[in-house]
Design an enzyme around this catalytic site. Sequence first.
Site, PDB file in Angstrom:
ATOM      1  N   GLN A  89     -27.252  -2.747  16.405  1.00 60.85           N
ATOM      2  CA  GLN A  89     -27.178  -1.948  17.682  1.00 60.85           C
ATOM      3  C   GLN A  89     -26.135  -2.512  18.564  1.00 60.85           C
ATOM      4  O   GLN A  89     -26.134  -3.708  18.785  1.00 60.85           O
ATOM      5  CB  GLN A  89     -28.738  -2.164  18.217  1.00 60.85           C
ATOM      6  CG  GLN A  89     -28.831  -1.273  19.480  1.00 60.85           C
ATOM      7  CD  GLN A  89     -29.920  -1.445  20.368  1.00 60.85           C
ATOM      8  OE1 GLN A  89     -30.106  -1.762  21.572  1.00 60.85           O
ATOM      9  NE2 GLN A  89     -31.231  -1.437  19.466  1.00 60.85           N
ATOM     10  N   ARG A  95     -25.257  -2.890  22.076  1.00 65.45           N
ATOM     11  CA  ARG A  95     -25.933  -2.854  23.424  1.00 65.45           C
ATOM     12  C   ARG A  95     -25.150  -3.393  24.360  1.00 65.45           C
ATOM     13  O   ARG A  95     -24.981  -4.849  24.262  1.00 65.45           O
ATOM     14  CB  ARG A  95     -27.466  -3.539  23.242  1.00 65.45           C
ATOM     15  CG  ARG A  95     -28.165  -3.846  24.493  1.00 65.45           C
ATOM     16  CD  ARG A  95     -29.226  -4.504  24.370  1.00 65.45           C
ATOM     17  NE  ARG A  95     -30.078  -4.615  25.663  1.00 65.45           N
ATOM     18  CZ  ARG A  95     -30.147  -5.718  26.672  1.00 65.45           C
ATOM     19  NH1 ARG A  95     -29.027  -6.755  26.240  1.00 65.45           N
ATOM     20  NH2 ARG A  95     -30.600  -5.751  27.507  1.00 65.45           N
ATOM     21  N   GLU A  96     -24.245  -2.751  25.162  1.00 65.32           N
ATOM     22  CA  GLU A  96     -23.261  -3.233  26.028  1.00 65.32           C
ATOM     23  C   GLU A  96     -23.530  -2.639  27.273  1.00 65.32           C
ATOM     24  O   GLU A  96     -23.297  -1.517  27.737  1.00 65.32           O
ATOM     25  CB  GLU A  96     -21.735  -2.798  25.575  1.00 65.32           C
ATOM     26  CG  GLU A  96     -21.316  -3.514  24.454  1.00 65.32           C
ATOM     27  CD  GLU A  96     -21.684  -5.403  24.393  1.00 65.32           C
ATOM     28  OE1 GLU A  96     -21.211  -5.646  25.369  1.00 65.32           O
ATOM     29  OE2 GLU A  96     -22.089  -5.627  23.419  1.00 65.32           O
ATOM     30  N   SER A 144     -38.560   1.577  22.866  1.00 58.15           N
ATOM     31  CA  SER A 144     -39.113   0.269  23.207  1.00 58.15           C
ATOM     32  C   SER A 144     -40.309   0.362  23.406  1.00 58.15           C
ATOM     33  O   SER A 144     -40.823   1.204  24.169  1.00 58.15           O
ATOM     34  CB  SER A 144     -38.340  -0.349  24.145  1.00 58.15           C
ATOM     35  OG  SER A 144     -37.099  -0.392  24.208  1.00 58.15           O
ATOM     36  N   THR A 179     -37.293 -14.525  27.095  1.00 57.39           N
ATOM     37  CA  THR A 179     -35.835 -14.554  26.719  1.00 57.39           C
ATOM     38  C   THR A 179     -34.888 -14.495  27.944  1.00 57.39           C
ATOM     39  O   THR A 179     -35.002 -13.879  28.970  1.00 57.39           O
ATOM     40  CB  THR A 179     -35.537 -13.139  25.892  1.00 57.39           C
ATOM     41  OG1 THR A 179     -34.136 -13.184  25.434  1.00 57.39           O
ATOM     42  CG2 THR A 179     -36.018 -12.043  26.634  1.00 57.39           C
ATOM     43  N   THR A 232     -31.949 -13.227  27.416  1.00 53.82           N
ATOM     44  CA  THR A 232     -31.018 -12.388  27.118  1.00 53.82           C
ATOM     45  C   THR A 232     -31.251 -11.004  28.122  1.00 53.82           C
ATOM     46  O   THR A 232     -30.294 -10.510  28.616  1.00 53.82           O
ATOM     47  CB  THR A 232     -31.049 -11.747  25.795  1.00 53.82           C
ATOM     48  OG1 THR A 232     -30.815 -12.955  24.875  1.00 53.82           O
ATOM     49  CG2 THR A 232     -29.974 -10.721  25.380  1.00 53.82           C
ATOM     50  N   LYS A 233     -32.687 -10.798  28.342  1.00 56.29           N
ATOM     51  CA  LYS A 233     -32.862  -9.774  29.077  1.00 56.29           C
ATOM     52  C   LYS A 233     -33.423 -10.235  30.514  1.00 56.29           C
ATOM     53  O   LYS A 233     -34.584 -10.302  30.737  1.00 56.29           O
ATOM     54  CB  LYS A 233     -33.808  -8.683  28.558  1.00 56.29           C
ATOM     55  CG  LYS A 233     -33.796  -7.275  28.987  1.00 56.29           C
ATOM     56  CD  LYS A 233     -34.532  -6.505  27.960  1.00 56.29           C
ATOM     57  CE  LYS A 233     -35.384  -5.289  28.364  1.00 56.29           C
ATOM     58  NZ  LYS A 233     -34.430  -4.224  29.168  1.00 56.29           N
ATOM     59  N   LYS A 259     -61.529 -24.275  17.207  1.00 51.57           N
ATOM     60  CA  LYS A 259     -62.963 -24.677  17.270  1.00 51.57           C
ATOM     61  C   LYS A 259     -63.560 -24.102  18.649  1.00 51.57           C
ATOM     62  O   LYS A 259     -62.867 -24.725  20.026  1.00 51.57           O
ATOM     63  CB  LYS A 259     -63.297 -26.033  17.047  1.00 51.57           C
ATOM     64  CG  LYS A 259     -64.702 -26.504  17.221  1.00 51.57           C
ATOM     65  CD  LYS A 259     -64.624 -28.061  17.888  1.00 51.57           C
ATOM     66  CE  LYS A 259     -65.403 -28.160  18.851  1.00 51.57           C
ATOM     67  NZ  LYS A 259     -65.628 -27.739  20.212  1.00 51.57           N
ATOM     68  N   ALA A 306     -69.424 -33.976  26.070  1.00 46.06           N
ATOM     69  CA  ALA A 306     -68.650 -34.032  25.200  1.00 46.06           C
ATOM     70  C   ALA A 306     -68.888 -34.237  23.652  1.00 46.06           C
ATOM     71  O   ALA A 306     -68.181 -34.629  22.951  1.00 46.06           O
ATOM     72  CB  ALA A 306     -67.688 -35.020  25.638  1.00 46.06           C
TER      73      ALA A 306
HETATM   74  C1  LIG Z   1     -34.770  -2.922  18.946  1.00 45.26           C
HETATM   75  C2  LIG Z   1     -34.985  -3.005  20.233  1.00 45.26           C
HETATM   76  N1  LIG Z   1     -36.023  -3.071  20.849  1.00 45.26           N
HETATM   77  C3  LIG Z   1     -36.031  -2.781  22.257  1.00 45.26           C
HETATM   78  C4  LIG Z   1     -34.674  -2.877  22.927  1.00 45.26           C
HETATM   79  C5  LIG Z   1     -34.886  -2.727  24.512  1.00 45.26           C
HETATM   80  O1  LIG Z   1     -34.485  -1.414  24.961  1.00 45.26           O
HETATM   81  P1  LIG Z   1     -34.746  -1.206  26.507  1.00 45.26           P
HETATM   82  O2  LIG Z   1     -36.210  -1.441  26.902  1.00 45.26           O
HETATM   83  O3  LIG Z   1     -34.173   0.009  26.844  1.00 45.26           O
HETATM   84  O4  LIG Z   1     -33.796  -2.108  27.253  1.00 45.26           O
HETATM   85  P2  LIG Z   1     -32.265  -2.320  27.115  1.00 45.26           P
HETATM   86  O5  LIG Z   1     -31.946  -2.831  25.842  1.00 45.26           O
HETATM   87  O6  LIG Z   1     -31.691  -0.940  27.456  1.00 45.26           O
HETATM   88  O7  LIG Z   1     -31.911  -3.213  28.223  1.00 45.26           O
HETATM   89  C6  LIG Z   1     -33.741  -2.645  22.158  1.00 45.26           C
HETATM   90  N2  LIG Z   1     -32.532  -2.587  23.113  1.00 45.26           N
HETATM   91  N3  LIG Z   1     -33.764  -2.754  21.127  1.00 45.26           N
HETATM   92  C1  LIG Z   2     -32.759  -6.193  24.247  1.00 45.18           C
HETATM   93  C2  LIG Z   2     -34.176  -6.740  24.279  1.00 45.18           C
HETATM   94  N1  LIG Z   2     -35.297  -6.145  24.662  1.00 45.18           N
HETATM   95  C3  LIG Z   2     -36.515  -6.737  24.872  1.00 45.18           C
HETATM   96  S1  LIG Z   2     -36.134  -8.360  24.721  1.00 45.18           S
HETATM   97  C4  LIG Z   2     -34.620  -8.046  24.468  1.00 45.18           C
HETATM   98  C5  LIG Z   2     -33.490  -9.295  24.378  1.00 45.18           C
HETATM   99  C6  LIG Z   2     -33.584  -9.939  22.982  1.00 45.18           C
HETATM  100  O1  LIG Z   2     -32.813 -11.092  23.020  1.00 45.18           O
HETATM  101  P1  LIG Z   2     -33.077 -12.528  22.242  1.00 45.18           P
HETATM  102  O2  LIG Z   2     -33.101 -12.041  20.892  1.00 45.18           O
HETATM  103  O3  LIG Z   2     -31.578 -13.338  22.566  1.00 45.18           O
HETATM  104  O4  LIG Z   2     -34.173 -13.041  22.948  1.00 45.18           O
END
Ligand SMILES: Cc1ncc(COP(=O)(O)OP(=O)(O)O)c(N)n1
Ligand SMILES: Cc1ncsc1CCOP(=O)(O)O
Length: 544
Positions: free
Chosen positions: A43, A45-46, A114, A143, A145-146, A367, A463
């Site tokens: 994918q 995603r930029e 998503s 994460t 990343t997001k 447990k 305990a």
């Molecule tokens: C495989 C996959 N799953 C989830 C996402 C996240 O999409 P989205 O919630 O629209 O967030 P952005 O990626 O647009 O920031 C994804 N890209 N790919």
């Molecule tokens: C695009 C996206 N959507 C939900 S989490 C995520 C980022 C996941 O990135 P990473 O694999 O680096 O945690």
Amino acid sequence: MNYRKDTDVYKLYLVTDSGMLPEGTTLFSQVEKAVKAGITLVQIREKDSDTKDFIAEALEVKKLCNEYKVPLIINDRIDVALAIGADGVHVGQDDMPIPMVRDLVGPDMIIGWSVGKTSEVQQLAEWGPDYVDYIGIGTLFPTETKKNSKKVPMGPQGAIRILDALQEYKADWCRTVGIGGLHAPNIPRVLYQCTSSDGKRALDGISLVSDIMASPTADVATKRLLEFLDDTTYSYLGDLNLQSNDEPTSHDFHDVLAQVAKNRPLVQHVTNKVHQNFGANVTLALGASPIMSEIESEVGELCRIPNAALLLNTGSVAPLSMLKTAVAAYNEVTRPIVFDPVGYSATTTRRDLNDALLSYGQYACIKGNSGEILGLAGLNSSSMKGVDATSTASDAELIQSATRIVAYRYKTIAVCTGETDYICDGTVGGRRFISTGSGIGPDDLDMYYVQDGHIPMMGDITASGCSLGSTIASLVGGLGPDGSVFNAVVAAIVLYKSAGRLAADGCDGSGSFHVRLIDNLYKLTRVNNPDTWSAVLKKIDDSE
Ligand SMILES: Cc1ncc(COP(=O)(O)OP(=O)(O)O)c(N)n1
Ligand SMILES: Cc1ncsc1CCOP(=O)(O)O
Ligand SMILES: [Mg+2]
């Protein structure tokens, strides 16, 4: 090529991000390495690219993907996907509504969505098979990343809820990938735990960004991830045996205690203040060595001591970062953790903390008393308060169901303590499944119980339940290679109850019961003749 009908492409799904590339690499060079190493779906995603640059990048990657027959998905931008003739689009909850997306892209493009809530699954099921082809289930873990995501990480248990909803709404056409914070150390566990509660559906794959895009060796990272996905077992206890076949016997219990005597396990206790002294003495009585340590910086050394085990009791709580470090460290070296979720549903704070800990790792045994196990299974209600003291037949059935659910959901050996102790092994022998699941559900799991009459004294000292945790951790920790984890858990329960019975029968009150419990654990362990133990193990025959 139309990949919509191709359900095998979701195994390892790379999502790009050019903001994290290591020096000397480009988005294209990273994707190229991953594709050549076997990635199954890409994918682009930029989020910050100009349209012109986005299209140029996508066209270059498309050529590569076509050559290697890997489908290419475009994130968010339906216009770009159409313009370059991509194989699919991925949209989230805040993006263009799915029916509009399908109208625009036509019947052949893959549509990914998503999903984080069961209501979203209900929605996609109502749309039917012509709309959403796969879902990205997340966010699973925190994460980087997001960064500005408002979603609270759902952990494996959240993913299980989504898989259950797909089953409930019969969305059998919809494929699934987990996403968010997936990295080499947690992926095998996520794949192991994430199956629907009927055992018929598992994740179809995983999707990730940083583990590959930020790697200086994207090809090596991809190959390693593919190995995890192809591995059909999860050896989270190293060379210990996760298979529970026949009903354990006195001979097996003897063997477990002999291994403890030989291997002298070290049991690290992270436990509540009330339990510390008693737990240490119980551990010593069993011939194991206790260490009551909550020092984060020494966990890495402690877990590497031969025959180390961790008892994690959340009665009073060490700093979260220490707990996370401890769980990760013991999982990394495949040494057992016994988890005791004290007061699980008593307050929101306790429930959240225990849920967080459960999502961080894999536990050999969980447990709890009936309130805790019912809470973990989501079966507790106010009418169940005090069930420990007044179990009726129907309560017993509910407790058994809860124990099965906990064992199954957490892929662990679940123990529910009370006048009758219930034990259920949900590890499915460490086997792991992609897409279809094992076919085994919680109701298919064997259920055992241990009884030795009513021992009210157990409730008159502090305990006593926590110290059963010390006993389980000592016996599991003492196992040598190929030792059976299930046999050790059961041996601990039968031993502890038998010692409790002897102590209660000869004591003058709760003070001497306390001392005599330790004395009898000491004696029964040293004599090691389980044929003489009074507590009885039985298997529940569901056909009765
Ligand atoms: C495989 C996959 N799953 C989830 C996402 C996240 O999409 P989205 O919630 O629209 O967030 P952005 O990626 O647009 O920031 C994804 N890209 N790919
Ligand atoms: C695009 C996206 N959507 C939900 S989490 C995520 C980022 C996941 O990135 P990473 O694999 O680096 O945690
Ligand atoms: Mg989006």
